[in-house]
Write an enzyme that holds these catalytic residues in place. Structure first.
Site, PDB file in Angstrom:
ATOM      1  N   GLU A   1     -10.943  13.239  33.186  1.00  0.00           N
ATOM      2  CA  GLU A   1     -12.303  12.813  32.897  1.00  0.00           C
ATOM      3  C   GLU A   1     -12.365  11.320  32.591  1.00  0.00           C
ATOM      4  O   GLU A   1     -13.336  10.645  32.945  1.00  0.00           O
ATOM      5  CB  GLU A   1     -12.856  13.623  31.720  1.00  0.00           C
ATOM      6  CG  GLU A   1     -13.106  15.090  32.025  1.00  0.00           C
ATOM      7  CD  GLU A   1     -11.847  15.943  31.996  1.00  0.00           C
ATOM      8  OE1 GLU A   1     -11.910  17.118  32.378  1.00  0.00           O
ATOM      9  OE2 GLU A   1     -10.769  15.414  31.600  1.00  0.00           O
TER      10      GLU A   1
ATOM     11  N   ARG B   1       1.890  17.769  35.290  1.00  0.00           N
ATOM     12  CA  ARG B   1       0.582  17.450  34.738  1.00  0.00           C
ATOM     13  C   ARG B   1       0.649  17.072  33.253  1.00  0.00           C
ATOM     14  O   ARG B   1      -0.044  16.165  32.815  1.00  0.00           O
ATOM     15  CB  ARG B   1      -0.355  18.657  34.912  1.00  0.00           C
ATOM     16  CG  ARG B   1      -1.743  18.494  34.310  1.00  0.00           C
ATOM     17  CD  ARG B   1      -2.575  17.506  35.078  1.00  0.00           C
ATOM     18  NE  ARG B   1      -3.951  17.457  34.592  1.00  0.00           N
ATOM     19  CZ  ARG B   1      -4.891  16.670  35.102  1.00  0.00           C
ATOM     20  NH1 ARG B   1      -4.601  15.880  36.113  1.00  0.00           N
ATOM     21  NH2 ARG B   1      -6.108  16.677  34.617  1.00  0.00           N
TER      22      ARG B   1
ATOM     23  N   MET C   1       2.631   8.482  32.394  1.00  0.00           N
ATOM     24  CA  MET C   1       1.209   8.750  32.585  1.00  0.00           C
ATOM     25  C   MET C   1       0.513   7.520  33.170  1.00  0.00           C
ATOM     26  O   MET C   1       0.914   6.394  32.927  1.00  0.00           O
ATOM     27  CB  MET C   1       0.553   9.113  31.247  1.00  0.00           C
ATOM     28  CG  MET C   1       1.139  10.350  30.568  1.00  0.00           C
ATOM     29  SD  MET C   1       0.951  11.859  31.535  1.00  0.00           S
ATOM     30  CE  MET C   1      -0.833  12.030  31.501  1.00  0.00           C
TER      31      MET C   1
ATOM     32  N   GLU D   1       0.176   6.428  36.272  1.00  0.00           N
ATOM     33  CA  GLU D   1       0.792   5.676  37.359  1.00  0.00           C
ATOM     34  C   GLU D   1       0.692   6.376  38.718  1.00  0.00           C
ATOM     35  O   GLU D   1       1.324   5.937  39.675  1.00  0.00           O
ATOM     36  CB  GLU D   1       2.270   5.431  37.052  1.00  0.00           C
ATOM     37  CG  GLU D   1       2.518   4.530  35.869  1.00  0.00           C
ATOM     38  CD  GLU D   1       3.968   4.091  35.790  1.00  0.00           C
ATOM     39  OE1 GLU D   1       4.219   2.873  35.914  1.00  0.00           O
ATOM     40  OE2 GLU D   1       4.855   4.959  35.642  1.00  0.00           O
TER      41      GLU D   1
ATOM     42  N   GLU E   1      -7.809  10.717  44.727  1.00  0.00           N
ATOM     43  CA  GLU E   1      -6.900   9.566  44.667  1.00  0.00           C
ATOM     44  C   GLU E   1      -6.073   9.442  45.942  1.00  0.00           C
ATOM     45  O   GLU E   1      -6.029   8.362  46.537  1.00  0.00           O
ATOM     46  CB  GLU E   1      -6.027   9.652  43.418  1.00  0.00           C
ATOM     47  CG  GLU E   1      -6.816   9.412  42.135  1.00  0.00           C
ATOM     48  CD  GLU E   1      -5.951   9.472  40.898  1.00  0.00           C
ATOM     49  OE1 GLU E   1      -4.897  10.146  40.946  1.00  0.00           O
ATOM     50  OE2 GLU E   1      -6.322   8.874  39.881  1.00  0.00           O
TER      51      GLU E   1
END
Length: 423
Positions: A61, A270, A310, A312, A339
């Protein structure tokens, strides 16, 4: 009124359990142990009166909100900017994207006293909730304090709809406190109507993630990494993977390496608390392993590279030939396919993509993406794409076209923001 009393009773009842869960997660991820006071509305942030407040629950988000936050800061430079999150990873992503240009705290639990304390400390001029966060006490308090409330990038999966429907009368009352709902799609708007939103509250504005910037630095970093491990090597990435699908990914890579021995897999779990477990799984299968934290970039001999960091993913998407987006081989519902699409990469997804169903379907319809049903099909499709540059190029161009054709959501949401602030 009775349902609201029952809701508050349940919130007070379950808060100790939630705190215990935070303690347990803190054993594995230390940041859950700090800043607890903020979860009850206590913090020290100076000069927030009249701020523009954006709430983005976690990393995904926050990434979606990035172009909107930047547009708000540009349009209203005199107003303090506050971004709230729920998770430490979301908070860290805010820091990475915005540094000291925004204030960042955790959103308090939806307890009446915590919400009251939070709004008294921040006194926002506008509240923007990103995607799907319906907290009745927070919404009621915003209306009571005269704070315009906008749900931006609003999406509502079938699963979330069923969950909110269990307390439909309370949710309906909460939604009446919302000034406007900027839905991602017609399907999302229809589901909000089923929850009780009025047609006059709803506008379909598209997905903010289509307006996310593609930093030149990420492209350059991806190119540099590719040169470090060999530009001719076939490379694929499995991004935002979950427990239950990493083994499928690793077995797929074994299948790929039987035909393409120099193939390289980049795997990005994740959740940070699972980095070590995934690394252990990779090593147990006998791969030549490197990690982002320990080695920086893969070497010529690395067969599997664990991205234990995180924020990247863009640079690693840029360095890969093919992208698999996780959370889709298990019933999580899939993650952001935009992305890799923005970077012109062919996108593979599993059967569970209900979190991003319309975006994913657009990619599939335009041949920018391919669905696989299990790990065996994943290995087959990755191998097929790695051996077929023309197909990769066609799918990548189609994916980029889908991304480009849907841009413009930020401008539509900003018109709603301007209208609410003028009122």
């Amino acid at each position: 009124m009775l349902l609201r009393l029952l809701y508050n009773f349940a919130m007070y009842l379950f808060t100790p359990l939630v705190m215990l869960r935070l303690m347990a997660r803190g054993m594995r991820y230390g940041d859950y142990h700090v800043r607890w006071r903020e979860r009850f509305g206590r913090f020290r942030e100076p000069r927030l009166a009249g701020c523009l407040w954006v709430h983005a629950v976690s990393v995904g988000e926050v990434n979606a909100a990035e172009p909107l936050v930047k547009a708000l800061m540009e349009a209203y430079p005199q107003a303090p900017m506050l971004v709230t999150t729920v998770t430490p990873t979301g908070s860290e992503r805010v820091r990475q994207l915005f540094g000291d240009s925004v204030h960042s705290v955790y959103l308090p639990y939806d307890l009446p006293f915590a919400v009251k304390r939070f709004l008294r400390s921040t006194r926002p001029r506008l509240a923007v909730i990103v995607e799907t966060e319906i907290w009745p006490n927070l919404y009621f308090a915003c209306r009571r304090h005269g704070i315009p409330l906008l749900i931006a990038n609003a999406r509502l999966s079938e699963r979330s709809l069923r969950g909110y429907a269990r307390m439909s009368s309370l949710v309906k009352r909460a939604l009446r406190c919302v000034s406007h709902i900027a839905a991602q799609s017609r399907t999302d708007a229809a589901r909000y109507r089923l929850l009780g939103a009025e047609p006059s509250q709803l506008t379909v504005c598209g997905n903010l993630k289509f307006d996310m910037p593609v930093p030149q630095a990420a492209l350059e970093a991806g190119t540099a990494m590719r040169e470090a491990w060999g530009t001719g090597r076939p490379v694929w990435i499995a991004a935002s993977t979950h427990e239950g699908e990493e083994m499928c990914v690793l077995e797929a890579h074994l299948d790929v390496m039987r035909r393409l021995p120099d193939a390289l897999l980049l795997i990005a779990p994740r959740h940070p608390e699972r980095f070590k477990a995934v690394e252990a799984s990779v090593r147990s299968l006998g791969f030549q392993v490197a990690t982002r934290s320990g080695d920086g970039v893969p070497s010529h001999t690395t067969q599997c590279f664990v991205i234990d960091s995180m924020g990247e993913l863009l640079r690693f998407f840029a360095s890969a030939d093919v992208a698999f987006v996780g959370g889709s081989l298990v019933s999580i519902g899939g993650h952001n396919v935009l992305e890799p699409a923005a970077l012109g990469k062919p996108v593979l997804v599993g059967p569970y993509t209900f979190n991003f169903e319309e975006i994913t379907q657009a990619l599939l319809d335009e041949e920018g993406g391919q669905r696989v049903n299990d790990g065996d099909e994943l290995g087959e499709q990755v191998l097929s794409l790695l051996r077929d540059p023309a197909r990769r190029r066609h799918m990548g161009e189609a994916a980029r076209h889908v991304f480009d054709s849907e841009r413009g959501s930020v401008g539509k949401v900003m018109k709603l923001v301007d209208s609410l602030l003028q009122e």
